[in-house]
Scaffold this motif. Sequence first.
Motif, mmCIF file in Angstrom:
data_model
loop_
_atom_site.group_PDB
_atom_site.id
_atom_site.type_symbol
_atom_site.label_atom_id
_atom_site.label_comp_id
_atom_site.label_asym_id
_atom_site.label_seq_id
_atom_site.Cartn_x
_atom_site.Cartn_y
_atom_site.Cartn_z
ATOM 1 N N ASP A 242 -13.381 -5.203 8.274
ATOM 2 C CA ASP A 242 -13.406 -6.544 7.642
ATOM 3 C C ASP A 242 -15.059 -6.766 7.398
ATOM 4 O OD1 ASP A 242 -11.690 -8.543 7.109
ATOM 5 O OD2 ASP A 242 -12.632 -9.881 8.638
ATOM 6 N N GLU A 243 -15.902 -6.140 7.860
ATOM 7 C CA GLU A 243 -17.264 -6.407 7.602
ATOM 8 C C GLU A 243 -17.933 -5.852 6.494
ATOM 9 O OE1 GLU A 243 -19.572 -9.108 8.551
ATOM 10 O OE2 GLU A 243 -20.640 -7.832 6.881
ATOM 11 N N PRO A 244 -18.242 -6.314 5.609
ATOM 12 C CA PRO A 244 -18.802 -5.724 4.364
ATOM 13 C C PRO A 244 -19.870 -4.973 4.621
ATOM 14 C CG PRO A 244 -18.050 -7.768 3.521
ATOM 15 C CD PRO A 244 -18.119 -7.842 5.138
ATOM 16 N N ARG A 245 -20.835 -5.366 5.478
ATOM 17 C CA ARG A 245 -22.034 -4.643 5.717
ATOM 18 C C ARG A 245 -21.859 -3.382 6.494
ATOM 19 N NH1 ARG A 245 -26.813 -9.138 5.190
ATOM 20 N NH2 ARG A 245 -25.946 -10.001 3.215
ATOM 21 N N ILE A 246 -20.427 -3.145 7.029
ATOM 22 C CA ILE A 246 -20.134 -1.862 7.724
ATOM 23 C C ILE A 246 -19.511 -0.953 6.899
ATOM 24 C CG2 ILE A 246 -19.017 -0.896 9.532
ATOM 25 C CD1 ILE A 246 -21.173 -2.451 10.572
ATOM 26 N N MET A 247 -19.888 0.058 6.344
ATOM 27 C CA MET A 247 -18.807 1.012 5.643
ATOM 28 C C MET A 247 -18.404 1.999 6.613
ATOM 29 S SD MET A 247 -20.381 3.898 2.723
ATOM 30 C CE MET A 247 -21.060 2.775 1.463
ATOM 31 N N LEU A 248 -17.057 1.988 6.530
ATOM 32 C CA LEU A 248 -16.266 3.184 7.499
ATOM 33 C C LEU A 248 -16.024 4.398 6.761
ATOM 34 C CD1 LEU A 248 -13.877 0.857 9.545
ATOM 35 C CD2 LEU A 248 -15.725 2.277 10.360
ATOM 36 N N ILE A 249 -16.471 5.636 7.161
ATOM 37 C CA ILE A 249 -16.245 6.598 6.368
ATOM 38 C C ILE A 249 -15.315 7.648 7.370
ATOM 39 C CG2 ILE A 249 -18.204 6.667 5.131
ATOM 40 C CD1 ILE A 249 -19.389 8.912 6.987
ATOM 41 N N SER A 250 -15.019 8.741 6.686
ATOM 42 C CA SER A 250 -14.212 9.656 7.365
ATOM 43 C C SER A 250 -14.253 11.109 7.188
ATOM 44 C CB SER A 250 -12.525 9.392 7.114
ATOM 45 O OG SER A 250 -11.718 10.187 7.934
ATOM 46 N N GLU A 251 -14.436 11.794 8.471
ATOM 47 C CA GLU A 251 -14.569 13.394 8.328
ATOM 48 C C GLU A 251 -13.787 13.941 7.418
ATOM 49 O OE1 GLU A 251 -13.953 15.385 11.904
ATOM 50 O OE2 GLU A 251 -15.424 16.859 11.386
ATOM 51 N N GLU A 252 -12.503 13.256 7.542
ATOM 52 C CA GLU A 252 -11.129 14.003 6.666
ATOM 53 C C GLU A 252 -11.574 13.818 5.069
ATOM 54 O OE1 GLU A 252 -7.434 12.319 7.036
ATOM 55 O OE2 GLU A 252 -7.251 12.831 9.134
ATOM 56 N N ASP A 253 -12.348 13.055 4.860
ATOM 57 C CA ASP A 253 -12.784 12.732 3.361
ATOM 58 C C ASP A 253 -13.898 13.488 2.886
ATOM 59 O OD1 ASP A 253 -10.738 10.844 2.860
ATOM 60 O OD2 ASP A 253 -12.005 9.301 3.112
ATOM 61 N N GLY A 254 -14.362 14.506 3.978
ATOM 62 C CA GLY A 254 -15.423 15.553 3.835
ATOM 63 C C GLY A 254 -16.977 14.949 3.994
ATOM 64 N N PHE A 255 -16.842 13.856 4.846
ATOM 65 C CA PHE A 255 -18.256 13.262 5.194
ATOM 66 C C PHE A 255 -18.329 14.197 6.653
ATOM 67 C CE2 PHE A 255 -16.811 9.647 2.685
ATOM 68 C CZ PHE A 255 -17.684 9.525 1.950
ATOM 69 N N THR A 256 -19.006 15.343 6.559
ATOM 70 C CA THR A 256 -19.301 15.987 7.610
ATOM 71 C C THR A 256 -20.817 15.777 8.031
ATOM 72 O OG1 THR A 256 -19.558 17.758 5.854
ATOM 73 C CG2 THR A 256 -17.685 17.853 7.327
ATOM 74 N N SER A 257 -21.718 15.290 7.202
ATOM 75 C CA SER A 257 -22.999 14.932 7.592
ATOM 76 C C SER A 257 -23.836 13.847 6.901
ATOM 77 C CB SER A 257 -23.842 16.289 7.793
ATOM 78 O OG SER A 257 -24.008 16.674 6.289
ATOM 79 N N THR A 258 -24.795 13.528 7.253
ATOM 80 C CA THR A 258 -25.486 12.652 6.118
ATOM 81 C C THR A 258 -25.950 13.288 4.976
ATOM 82 O OG1 THR A 258 -27.790 13.492 7.116
ATOM 83 C CG2 THR A 258 -26.726 11.726 8.295
ATOM 84 N N ALA A 259 -25.847 14.572 4.731
ATOM 85 C CA ALA A 259 -26.108 15.166 3.319
ATOM 86 C C ALA A 259 -24.995 14.813 2.355
ATOM 87 C CB ALA A 259 -26.244 16.640 3.616
#
Length: 335
Positions: A242-259
């Motif tokens: 619910d909080e816009p200043r938090i972005m939830l990401i998922s490993e499933e989408d390919g977010f495996t690292s900060t790169a």
Amino acid sequence: MKVKVAVNGYGTIGKRVADAVNLQKDMEVVGVTKTKPDFEAKLAVKKGYKLYVAIPERIELFEKAEVKVEGTIDDLLEKVDVVVDCSPNKVGAENKPKYEKAGVKAIFQGGEKSHVAEVSFNALANYDDARGKNFVRVVSCNTTGLARFISVVKSVADVKKVRATMIRRVVDPKEDKKGLVNGIMPDPVRLPSHHAEDVKTVLPDVNIVTTAFKVPTTLMHVHGISIELDGKLEDIVAALEDEPRIMLISEEDGFTSTAKIIEYARELRMRYDIFENVVWRESLAIHEGELFAVQAIHQEAIVVPENVDAIRAMFELADKEESMKLTNESLGIKK
Ligand code: NAD
């Protein structure tokens, strides 16, 4: 009437704060300062900012380099209501007497000791504490990341204690004079790290201990957080969603690292600025009454929305929800 803003120190944070202030309807950038007539000074002029000299004795350097300036910091301070000091660590405290003499409000950054200001600030944690204040310090990038995450969790759970480890980028991408090429540096070796005390400047009731390490990367910091609490995972996930200043990401989408996060942000934002805490959805879990989470923090950008909100709080232009909404909309922070 718009609040008139000066940015003293047009570096990594200063240039981003100037651009963010410029996007607001209730405030405007009157001028920015540089200490040298380098490419950043020239770029500031090219972008349409009125340029002033941060160290008055150096005005001749600018004249010699044929970089157009409007005057010195002292001239600029006469024209503004507030100065956002974005000078290097500890220099803000040295600049403070100038601001007091000019009778302008000032915002300092996280590289200053907390006593430089009347209050330390994070919009989610303690917006109201900065209402009407003259001197406010926006806490550092790591502290902002922790304070936001804990504030959201606290809104739906009874937080007993927080333990966090910060894996810190060693320097910002532009740095070419220092760095850590090959190694992992406990920083500090003697525990705990100062970040916990800094979190307490905006969330005084939180029991928190932190440790920190520097690693050879420039892109982002990563935090491993564990929070002993009474609460339900589904409520916490919903609050984070619910909080816009938090972005939830998922490993499933390919977010495996900060790169990969930065690669995504390169498409999303100017200068790949990520103003949000970036939390891995899969990392969120509760084991034996302890919440675990992993989040990434873009150190160059995360404090930018807080600087804008701090101005609104100091001039009582808006309440917390309204200010954060305006800032979020202007910077493209949305779900
Ligand atoms: P920076 O070195 O990129 O920029 C500082 C700017 O201030 C430079 O343009 C420098 O020329 C200028 N300057 C030097 N002396 C000055 C003076 N006497 N008066 C005015 N300006 C002067 O530094 P930065 O990374 O933007 O950091 C600024 C502040 O923000 C520090 O307190 C830092 O701790 C804090 N901060 C930095 C980050 C980050 O990751 N870069 C994140 C959060 C907070």
